[in-house]
Design a protein around this motif. Structure first.
Motif, mmCIF file in Angstrom:
data_model
loop_
_atom_site.group_PDB
_atom_site.id
_atom_site.type_symbol
_atom_site.label_atom_id
_atom_site.label_comp_id
_atom_site.label_asym_id
_atom_site.label_seq_id
_atom_site.Cartn_x
_atom_site.Cartn_y
_atom_site.Cartn_z
ATOM 1 N N UNK A 267 0.837 -1.200 0.000
ATOM 2 C CA UNK A 267 0.000 0.000 0.000
ATOM 3 C C UNK A 267 0.874 1.252 0.000
ATOM 4 N N UNK A 268 1.922 1.252 0.827
ATOM 5 C CA UNK A 268 2.817 2.410 0.864
ATOM 6 C C UNK A 268 3.523 2.611 -0.471
ATOM 7 N N UNK A 269 3.978 1.507 -1.074
ATOM 8 C CA UNK A 269 4.650 1.597 -2.367
ATOM 9 C C UNK A 269 3.694 2.140 -3.425
ATOM 10 N N UNK A 270 2.434 1.703 -3.361
ATOM 11 C CA UNK A 270 1.446 2.176 -4.319
ATOM 12 C C UNK A 270 1.137 3.654 -4.151
ATOM 13 N N UNK A 271 1.004 4.112 -2.898
ATOM 14 C CA UNK A 271 0.707 5.523 -2.649
ATOM 15 C C UNK A 271 1.871 6.418 -3.069
ATOM 16 N N UNK A 272 3.094 5.942 -2.867
ATOM 17 C CA UNK A 272 4.266 6.709 -3.313
ATOM 18 C C UNK A 272 4.260 6.825 -4.835
ATOM 19 N N UNK A 273 3.892 5.740 -5.525
ATOM 20 C CA UNK A 273 3.803 5.784 -7.000
ATOM 21 C C UNK A 273 2.660 6.697 -7.442
ATOM 22 N N UNK A 274 1.574 6.759 -6.630
ATOM 23 C CA UNK A 274 0.471 7.666 -6.952
ATOM 24 C C UNK A 274 0.916 9.120 -6.800
ATOM 25 N N UNK A 275 1.748 9.404 -5.793
ATOM 26 C CA UNK A 275 2.288 10.754 -5.613
ATOM 27 C C UNK A 275 3.162 11.165 -6.793
ATOM 28 N N UNK A 276 3.825 10.178 -7.412
ATOM 29 C CA UNK A 276 4.691 10.455 -8.564
ATOM 30 C C UNK A 276 3.890 10.582 -9.860
ATOM 31 N N UNK A 277 2.582 10.366 -9.784
ATOM 32 C CA UNK A 277 1.743 10.501 -10.975
ATOM 33 C C UNK A 277 1.743 9.269 -11.861
ATOM 34 N N UNK A 278 2.199 8.137 -11.304
ATOM 35 C CA UNK A 278 2.246 6.909 -12.101
ATOM 36 C C UNK A 278 0.920 6.163 -12.081
ATOM 37 N N UNK A 279 0.160 6.306 -10.994
ATOM 38 C CA UNK A 279 -1.141 5.645 -10.878
ATOM 39 C C UNK A 279 -2.045 6.530 -10.026
ATOM 40 N N UNK A 280 -3.211 6.001 -9.636
ATOM 41 C CA UNK A 280 -4.157 6.787 -8.841
ATOM 42 C C UNK A 280 -4.363 6.158 -7.474
ATOM 43 N N UNK A 281 -4.847 6.963 -6.553
ATOM 44 C CA UNK A 281 -5.164 6.456 -5.218
ATOM 45 C C UNK A 281 -6.256 5.394 -5.314
ATOM 46 N N UNK A 282 -7.240 5.620 -6.187
ATOM 47 C CA UNK A 282 -8.330 4.650 -6.347
ATOM 48 C C UNK A 282 -7.802 3.281 -6.767
ATOM 49 N N UNK A 283 -6.820 3.275 -7.664
ATOM 50 C CA UNK A 283 -6.243 2.008 -8.114
ATOM 51 C C UNK A 283 -5.556 1.280 -6.976
ATOM 52 N N UNK A 284 -4.806 2.010 -6.165
ATOM 53 C CA UNK A 284 -4.096 1.390 -5.048
ATOM 54 C C UNK A 284 -5.096 0.801 -4.062
ATOM 55 N N UNK A 285 -6.133 1.557 -3.745
ATOM 56 C CA UNK A 285 -7.146 1.072 -2.801
ATOM 57 C C UNK A 285 -7.928 -0.109 -3.379
ATOM 58 N N UNK A 286 -8.081 -0.137 -4.702
ATOM 59 C CA UNK A 286 -8.830 -1.233 -5.334
ATOM 60 C C UNK A 286 -8.129 -2.578 -5.178
ATOM 61 N N UNK A 287 -6.801 -2.585 -5.297
ATOM 62 C CA UNK A 287 -6.085 -3.869 -5.306
ATOM 63 C C UNK A 287 -5.544 -4.268 -3.936
ATOM 64 N N UNK A 288 -5.500 -3.333 -2.987
ATOM 65 C CA UNK A 288 -4.967 -3.633 -1.656
ATOM 66 C C UNK A 288 -6.124 -3.710 -0.671
ATOM 67 N N UNK A 289 -6.181 -4.802 0.054
ATOM 68 C CA UNK A 289 -7.279 -4.999 1.003
ATOM 69 C C UNK A 289 -6.800 -4.958 2.449
ATOM 70 N N UNK A 290 -5.496 -4.795 2.680
ATOM 71 C CA UNK A 290 -4.973 -4.776 4.053
ATOM 72 C C UNK A 290 -4.369 -3.423 4.359
#
Length: 768
Positions: free
Chosen positions: A745-768
């Protein structure tokens, strides 16, 4: 009628047809699979198979050539039923004393069809005709030869009762030939591409003129063979005369694809004959040369007389028996190929026919399929083979990972999974559903008539210039069978760890642990999370000429130079566990096991790591920490786990933002506070700024492609203690986070901050 615990192989062993020292895994095959395997490997004859089924089903075996079958008997069973179930009436007897019924004996050539459906057909025949029916088993060759003698009887006589056998009917419509006695010219046999001839067991052996060919076919009843031959006839405006031969004869004829094999064997030159006037033989293009006689030459003192050339032409040049050579019913015009027509398979022969190659979709379709509208146009034609081909071609063009063909109450829905998300593509009429399912089954060599149980198969194709491997799975549903196809692009680019999205601390830990000489590296996550791709990236990094790398995969997704890749085949006993045992005898340095599915594979992988090998594998767990208790549950001792695990990777795939249409996103306050809590401790610039996709002509709703988010767990002294104490994964995870592990989740949010993906995408695939 049959002992359910006994199989065809058991009967053949009892009958002494095969030895008992066979592969034990063969006993797991169905009777039909066993029949095909035994015949393809030439272990038993078709008669042996028939006699085996006769013993299995407690039925007599009959050789139909021993019976004189009247036309009344041949027409006793309606032709569609006879050909569908491969059954034929061959004998009738007078009324029995017990019940006053006449007995009609019926032979069946495909005993595996002795199902409830066939039994119902037999029962209906008995009821309609008022006869008692007795079954026997015969060979397919006997059945085809017998049914070819059937004549259509005027409608007024079709219900006539079968009479006692009369003189055998002499006319033979079904043609056979001794292919071994024919020398096939290279320019004739190459009218069919070699791969088509090999795959479907059929060869062109004579071409008297440009609009007429003779073809030897091992299985004329095969639906795919019929489809190909019909295509050739239509596309080339040509007449085809078919001859039934054995599969082994076709395989021996394949040698004529070598140009040298077609040259006649020179014979000793006899003394020159007295000159006599002989009529000139007209040269006919592509006529089959005289076959080499298998009989020994006469002694020198009895020199053979030279026959008039007219006799030679009649007796030697024509290899086909006179009774099966029929003149053309009407003149056929020469093949007219338009300049724009290109043979779908390029071969060395200029006179090669246009033959469909179903696995080259670009050439088969003749047009590009890149949009749903292109598929819609093809669907409107109702041409099922092209609908299936266009569906696969469009999926490849859209970079879909899966195709779903689903029957509903009102229509057939086709969906693609693109970037992990399923989308509706097209809806077709329910009338097309059976034909579409059958077409996919034919391509993937599944049982067409089996609709009650799931089946798995595969086939290869070429689409938009990419070599695609399709894995097929069927599933019976209340509205009909559902098909799921997994598309694997064998020509796809092999990614590096950095391209996949492994960065920072996780990349550093992986680089340290993949260079160790032994131990285990695991990649974890659900199906479709990119685990195998990550292992390939690791192999690409560490592969060099000084190490022996062997892989066990199901399937082999990417072909790697310098790596020995093995495809497991559970149906024949080549499983991950059995393959791993064999690999250990191949002197490997690095082993990749596609998946640890059971305790046996887990134990063998542990043993391999203990004996000085680096082992890479995947495991289905939610996160990296969950892999440790999972291995314990599989029976691996905790002290082995702690000493052998180098690193565990947890991963998911998220959709990447389209760089052309991304824009600033607004994050609701409650979610923003969660993000701030998740990222506290990271030295990241504030205020946090996230992005979203607006959607444009070059992307799918603002997304284009996918990216991995990762966590990498390594063993520490405290984590080892928790594993030995058999603590749950949540406790191990918390400890790893305390020690600095960056979560998915942290790795995904950092990538979202870099504009590589979205917060919604990270929350969609991470359940913990």
């Amino acid at each position: 009628m049959v002992d359910k615990n006994q199989k065809l192989i058991d009967v053949l062993i009892q009958q002494g047809k095969i030895k008992t020292g066979i592969d034990p895994n063969w006993r797991n095959l169905s009777n039909l699979e066993m029949e095909e395997k035994l015949q393809s490997e030439h272990i038993v004859s078709s008669e042996d198979i028939a006699r085996g089924y006769a013993g299995l089903y407690s039925l007599p075996y009959v050789h139909l050539a021993d019976f004189q079958i009247s036309q009344d008997l041949l027409n006793f069973i309606p032709e569609d039923l006879a050909r569908n179930y491969k059954i034929i009436a061959y004998q009738a007897e007078k009324e029995t004393e017990s019940n006053g019924l006449k007995v009609v004996r019926i032979a069946i050539a495909e005993p595996v069809k002795l199902t409830s459906n066939l039994q119902e057909v037999i029962a209906n025949l008995e009821k309609q005709k008022g006869f008692k029916i007795e079954l026997a088993v015969t060979t397919m060759g006997d059945f085809l030869a017998a049914i070819s003698k059937r004549q259509t009887i005027p409608s007024g006589n079709q219900m006539k009762e079968p009479t006692m056998p009369v003189a055998n009917f002499q006319k033979t419509d079904f043609k056979t030939i001794e292919l071994d006695k024919i020398i096939i010219p290279y320019e004739v046999i190459t009218k069919f591409p070699e791969n088509i001839a090999q795959k479907y067991n059929m060869v062109v052996f004579e071409a008297p003129n440009s609009s007429f060919i003779r073809v030897a076919v091992a299985d004329p009843e095969d639906k795919k063979v019929r489809e190909i031959l019909d295509f050739v006839k239509t596309k080339n405006d040509i007449t085809i005369e078919e001859y039934k031969v054995t599969p082994s004869e076709v395989q021996r004829a394949m040698r004529f694809y070598n140009p040298e094999a077609s040259k006649p064997v020179p014979k000793p030159t006899p003394p020159p004959p007295q000159p006599t006037p002989t009529p000139e033989i007209r040269s006919v293009e592509k006529i089959v040369p005289p076959p080499v006689s298998p009989q020994p030459q006469a002694p020198v003192q009895n020199q053979p007389q030279v026959k008039p050339q007219e006799e030679i032409k009649q007796e030697e040049i024509k290899p086909i028996p006179p009774q099966v050579q029929k003149p053309l019913e009407k003149p056929i015009s020469p093949v007219q190929k338009q300049p724009e027509e290109t043979p779908e398979v390029q071969g060395p022969s200029k006179n090669q026919l246009i033959v469909p190659v179903e696995n080259d979709l670009d050439k088969y379709l003749g047009t590009s399929v890149k949009e749903v509208s292109d598929l819609q146009k093809i669907a409107e034609t109702g041409n099922v083979p092209k609908i299936v081909a266009a569906t696969v071609a469009l999926a490849v063009a859209k970079k879909a990972s899966d195709i779903h063909i689903e029957a509903t109450e009102k229509n057939v829905r086709i969906r693609f999974r693109v970037d992990g998300i399923l989308r509706d593509i097209i809806k077709l009429s329910t009338e097309l559903q059976p034909a579409i399912i059958s077409r996919v089954k034919i391509l993937s060599k599944l049982k067409i008539d089996e609709t009650r149980i799931p089946q798995d198969g595969r086939f290869d194709c070429i689409a938009t210039g990419h070599a695609i491997d399709l894995r097929i799975s069927t599933l019976p549903t209340v509205h009909g069978e559902k098909i799921a196809m997994r598309l694997l692009d064998k020509s796809a680019h092999l990614y590096t760890l950095e391209e996949l999205g492994v960065t920072g601390r996780g990349l550093k830990l992986l680089l340290e642990n993949m260079n160790k000489p032994y131990g285990i590296i695991l990649s974890t996550g659900p199906t479709g999370s990119g685990k195998s791709t990550t292992l390939y990236a690791i192999l690409t990094r560490i592969s060099n000429a000084s190490v022996n790398i062997v892989t066990l995969e199901d399937p082999v997704e990417y072909e790697m130079a310098g790596v020995n890749q093995c495809q497991i085949r559970p149906k024949i006993g080549f499983t991950f566990a059995n393959g791993l045992r064999s690999i250990l005898r191949q002197d490997p340095n690095i082993i990749m096991v596609g998946e640890i599915r059971d305790g046996e594979t887990a134990a063998l992988s542990t043993h391999a790591a203990l004996t000085g090998h680096l082992v890479l594998s995947t495991l289905h767990t939610n996160d990296a920490a969950g892999a440790l208790p999972r291995l314990t549950d599989m029976g691996v001792e905790p002290f082995f786990i702690t000493s052998l695990i180098n690193a565990i990777i947890g991963q998911r795939l998220v959709r990447k933002l389209c760089p052309k249409c991304k824009r600033q996103a607004h994050i609701p306050e409650p979610i923003f506070k969660q993000i701030e809590k998740e990222l506290e401790g990271f030295n990241l610039p504030k205020p946090y700024q996230f992005f979203e996709g607006a959607g444009c002509s070059e992307c799918e709703l603002g997304y284009k492609g996918r990216l991995g988010i990762f966590e990498v767990l390594t063993m520490s002294q405290r984590i080892e203690e928790l594993v030995l104490e058999k603590k749950p994964s949540s406790v191990i995870r918390d400890q790893a986070i305390k020690e600095g592990m960056v979560t998915m989740k942290q790795d995904g949010l950092i990538k979202a901050l870099k504009g590589l993906t979205t917060v919604n995408e990270v929350m969609r695939v991470i359940t913990v």
